[in-house]
Design an enzyme around this catalytic site. Structure first.
Site, short mmCIF file in Angstrom:
data_model
loop_
_atom_site.label_atom_id
_atom_site.label_comp_id
_atom_site.label_asym_id
_atom_site.label_seq_id
_atom_site.Cartn_x
_atom_site.Cartn_y
_atom_site.Cartn_z
N GLU A 156 0.36 -1.48 0.02
CA GLU A 156 0.06 0.40 0.11
C GLU A 156 1.13 1.09 0.06
O GLU A 156 0.29 2.23 -0.47
CB GLU A 156 -0.91 -0.36 0.98
CG GLU A 156 -1.89 -0.64 1.34
CD GLU A 156 -2.70 -0.81 0.14
OE1 GLU A 156 -3.50 0.73 -0.30
OE2 GLU A 156 -3.00 -2.07 -0.69
N SER A 429 -44.44 -12.66 49.23
CA SER A 429 -44.02 -12.01 50.48
C SER A 429 -41.95 -11.14 50.99
O SER A 429 -42.03 -10.78 52.36
CB SER A 429 -43.72 -13.29 51.58
OG SER A 429 -44.77 -13.67 51.74
#
Length: 796
Positions: A156, A429
């Site tokens: 590149e 409860s």
């Protein structure tokens, strides 16, 4: 000068031409005298004409300088060339400044993450989920093989180390190579330009975008080193197949980590950068080989590898072993979905829209796996024969409010509904903890007694489990055995408002209505807030806002939000210590026996809503509070009990506490002479009916007292009997259960119908058929109970 001009206009008409042509020179030291007379004397005429002659000569000289060869300046090409160059320079400067104004500021140039991405991490840094164009693994440059780096540079940007972001030589070389090959075989963009495009620009092909790319590359070179630029590029470049970065590409194409790649595989990956779709090895293997060999050739030309290495790599067959990108994997999906919904609380909408965020969460991955296994085991075993299909669990560090584990259901892939945060259910409860805590905080003694007997207040009649009565009981024993009637009486003594306020201070956010059924958990809450509220008992009355995010970082890695939740006093320390002492007794001698741990004390509370539709257990140790819910999404009744929830809690905590230091709960303070920290607001009922016990109900009290030891069975016996019951097949169990129910139904059908009509939603009870069996005249203490009753732990 004005006078001179005026004089010339009025000079005599008979002035000879010779006089005009031959002026008389004035001496150098002559000074004109000031005069208000507008006419000039003859002696000044010569001097004036001399001045006019000098001005004419000066004008002629200027013209000579502005004309060469009798041409004016604007007719010369060099004039226009200079003007064009100067204008071009000005235009370039203006254009650069215009481009620079559209670029990110200096602080953003060091971004390491693409836009429109979101990364969620666990407490240990492992990635739980990613969204957008993100890489699963951010590698440091030293973790990337040197040949892989050089392969990308050769492919590149061969002059990467020499240029300053833009490479004119590379552009010329690329143009020549493309012309020679009559195809696009090489690009002119540098690695820095590509990184700028990845991080900040879109992919449109315009001159304006190219100009911005060039300027960004130059600025990035000024702000970062070459190694930093290369590292970011190798982690962000798209390489096809859903892979972003070299680590993803190594996994997607070869199921390897970057350090396991061969030279040929490295060259193959590096060759993908210009056109991933064209050079994809799984779609175009021949093109991929050609591109790989070209990269190898360039590496040899650059002196990175030898000719022998290039030849060997070029002859290597292209062998793929494909895998799905790791970034598509999601760990703990119920938790990560919760985190995404929480983000708008901490960052603005525009920041979320921009993306690029990294969210560091509180999740303990080791505990998360244990929690998932515990819930799955319960659903697979107890859930199958107790008729519940879903379960949820959440674990919280009560000292800082951080969520450590979250299981929102059975299967996120089939149903994304989070039963920890989204399901509003009756807590049964478990809500009694807040009622009794309020009573203790107003100064009541845990040994204060109430009568457990038939009771009707303003046409509301609470019922106990099994519809039995136990006479006078202390508040501590009533909480241990989860007596509904006494809980309502305690609520009346302390008042609605103090109870609701305490519950809110401790962490309950859902709406709580001031009704008598509040004491029995008729108001719906979610598991997260209920568990967080019980965490206040574990921290001696201090409550910290529950949360799952520690920090949020932007694209540059800067912290834009961090958790800073301060603890607030919800309940005084003495009242909390007394409540913990009472809740420990629930686990040691009451309905929460299945939650006991061998090496440390446990406090907690069970809860069961009407017809066992919701099964709860919320328990804690000083360092950790965990809540469990079991039930069905469609609210169908179950055949289970809160003991199953307590056992699930134990399965998780037993492994979670491994290696955790044992911390003791605070000592119980003195009970006598205590002053309250909350003011009671006693309710004044309109009508109260204390109905006396009938003879049958008196027998129930006696029978219940004689059977109290059976209700205190330990978790160990529960587990042993559960193991023994595995010999029964589901079909045989159902047949036996139907037979036993039929044998008692004839003598109890009328009373059962009446009891079903009077049952309240908030009462802790089990399905009717178990209730009928327990109240049947044939079901005496001497008769052997069914396998299902023997198997279950103590009920509420």
């Amino acid at each position: 000068m004005a006078k001179l001009t005026s004089w010339f206009k009025r000079r005599p008409a008979n002035l000879s031409h010779s006089d005009q042509e031959q002026p008389r020179l004035l001496p150098d030291n002559h000074h004109e005298e000031e005069s208000t007379n507008e006419s000039l004397p003859p002696k000044h005429l010569v001097r004036a004409r001399q001045l006019l002659s000098q001005m004419k000569s000066l004008s002629s000289g200027i013209k000579d300088r502005l004309a060469v060869g009798d041409k004016p300046l604007y007719r010369h090409i060099w004039f226009w060339a200079g003007l064009g160059i100067g204008g071009g320079i000005v235009a370039v400067i203006y254009g650069i400044s215009s481009v620079d104004r559209t670029l990110p500021d200096k602080a953003e140039l060091n971004a390491v993450i693409r836009e429109q991405t979101l990364t969620i991490k666990a407490a240990n840094g492992n990635i739980l989920q990613q969204q957008g164009e993100a890489t699963r693994e951010q590698l440091k440059l030293e973790q990337i093989p040197d040949n892989l780096e050089k392969a990308f540079i050769a492919s590149e940007d061969r002059r990467f180390q020499q240029h300053n972001g833009v490479d004119p030589q590379g552009i010329v070389r690329a143009v020549l190579n493309n012309l020679r090959s009559q195809n696009v075989v090489e690009g002119g963009s540098t690695i820095t330009q590509q990184l700028a495009r990845i991080l900040f620009l879109k992919q449109e092909r315009t001159i304006w975008r190219k100009l911005k790319e060039v300027r960004l590359a130059q600025k990035m070179e000024q702000e970062s080193t070459k190694d930093q630029i290369l590292e970011r590029y190798l982690n962000l470049v798209y390489l096809g197949g859903g892979a972003y970065g070299v680590a993803d590409a190594a996994w997607v194409y070869f199921s390897k980590s970057p350090d396991q790649l061969s030279l040929a595989e490295m060259a193959t990956i590096a060759g993908l950068a210009p056109a991933p779709s064209s050079y994809s090895p799984d779609k175009n293997p021949e093109a991929a080989k050609q591109r790989r060999n070209l990269v190898l050739q360039r590496m040899q030309e650059d002196g990175v590898i030898t000719a022998a290495q290039r030849q060997a790599a070029a002859q290597e067959p292209l062998t793929l072993k494909s895998s799905m990108p790791k970034r598509l994997q999601v760990e703990s999906p119920y938790f990560t979905s919760y985190i995404q919904k929480e983000l708008p609380k901490y960052v603005s909408a525009d920041v979320l829209a921009g993306g690029g965020l990294v969210v560091e969460t509180t999740l303990n991955q080791d505990w998360q796996k244990v929690a998932e296994e515990a819930v799955a085991k319960t659903l697979r075993n107890q859930g199958r024969w107790e008729n519940f299909k879903q379960g949820a669990m959440v674990a919280i560090d009560p000292r800082n409010g951080e969520i450590q584990a979250m299981v929102g259901g059975k299967d996120f892939g089939k149903n994304q509904f989070n039963r920890v945060t989204q399901a509003q259910r009756q807590p049964g409860s478990t809500f009694k903890g807040f009622v009794y805590a309020t009573a203790i905080a107003i100064g009541k003694n845990p040994y204060d007694s109430y009568l457990d007997a038939p009771y009707v207040v303003d046409d509301y009649e609470p019922k106990n489990y099994g519809e039995t009565f136990r006479g006078w009981m202390s508040m501590r024993d009533a909480l241990t055995r989860s007596i509904n009637i006494i809980a309502v009486k305690v609520l009346i003594d302390v008042g609605f408002e103090p109870t609701i306020k305490l519950a809110r201070d401790m962490g309950i956010k859902s709406e709580l209505k001031p009704t008598y059924s509040l004491a029995l958990g008729s108001n719906e809450v979610n598991l997260l807030e209920l568990t967080s509220a019980y965490g206040s008992f574990a921290t001696q009355g201090l409550h910290t806002e529950v949360h799952g995010i520690r920090r949020i970082l932007n694209r540059q890695g800067k912290v834009i939000w961090s958790s800073d939740f301060k603890s607030k006093r919800a309940l005084d320390a003495d009242s909390t210590a007394i409540m913990t002492w009472m809740l420990r007794n629930v686990v040691q001698a009451g309905t929460g026996g299945a939650a006991q741990l061998n090496d440390r004390p446990v406090a907690g509370k069970t809860g069961t809503s009407d017809e066992a539709r919701d099964l709860w257990f919320i328990g804690y140790i000083p360092q950790l509070v965990t809540g469990v819910w079991l039930g069905n999404d469609d609210n169908r009744p179950t055949y289970g009990s809160s003991g199953s929830a307590a056992y699930t809690w134990h399965e998780f905590m037993e492994k979670a506490v491994e290696g955790m230091p044992v911390e003791k709960f605070p000592e119980r303070p003195k009970l006598e002479g205590r002053k309250g920290t909350i003011k009671a607001q006693r309710i004044k009922p309109g009508r109260v009916l204390n109905r006396p016990l009938s003879s049958d109900e008196s027998e129930k009290v006696s029978s219940d007292d004689s059977g109290s030891s059976r209700r205190r069975r330990s978790r160990r016996r529960y587990s042993q009997e559960a193991q023994q019951s595995n010999d029964d097949t589901p079909r045989r169990r159902r047949r036996r259960d139907r037979t036993e129910e039929a044998s008692s139904s004839n003598s109890t059908s009328e009373s059962s119908s009446s009891r079903r009509r009077s049952r309240r939603v908030e009462s802790d009870s089990l399905p009717p058929r178990r209730t009928r069996r327990s109240l049947s005249p044939n079901n005496t203490g001497s008769q052997q109970s069914s396998w299902r009753d023997r198997l279950r732990p103590p009920q509420e």
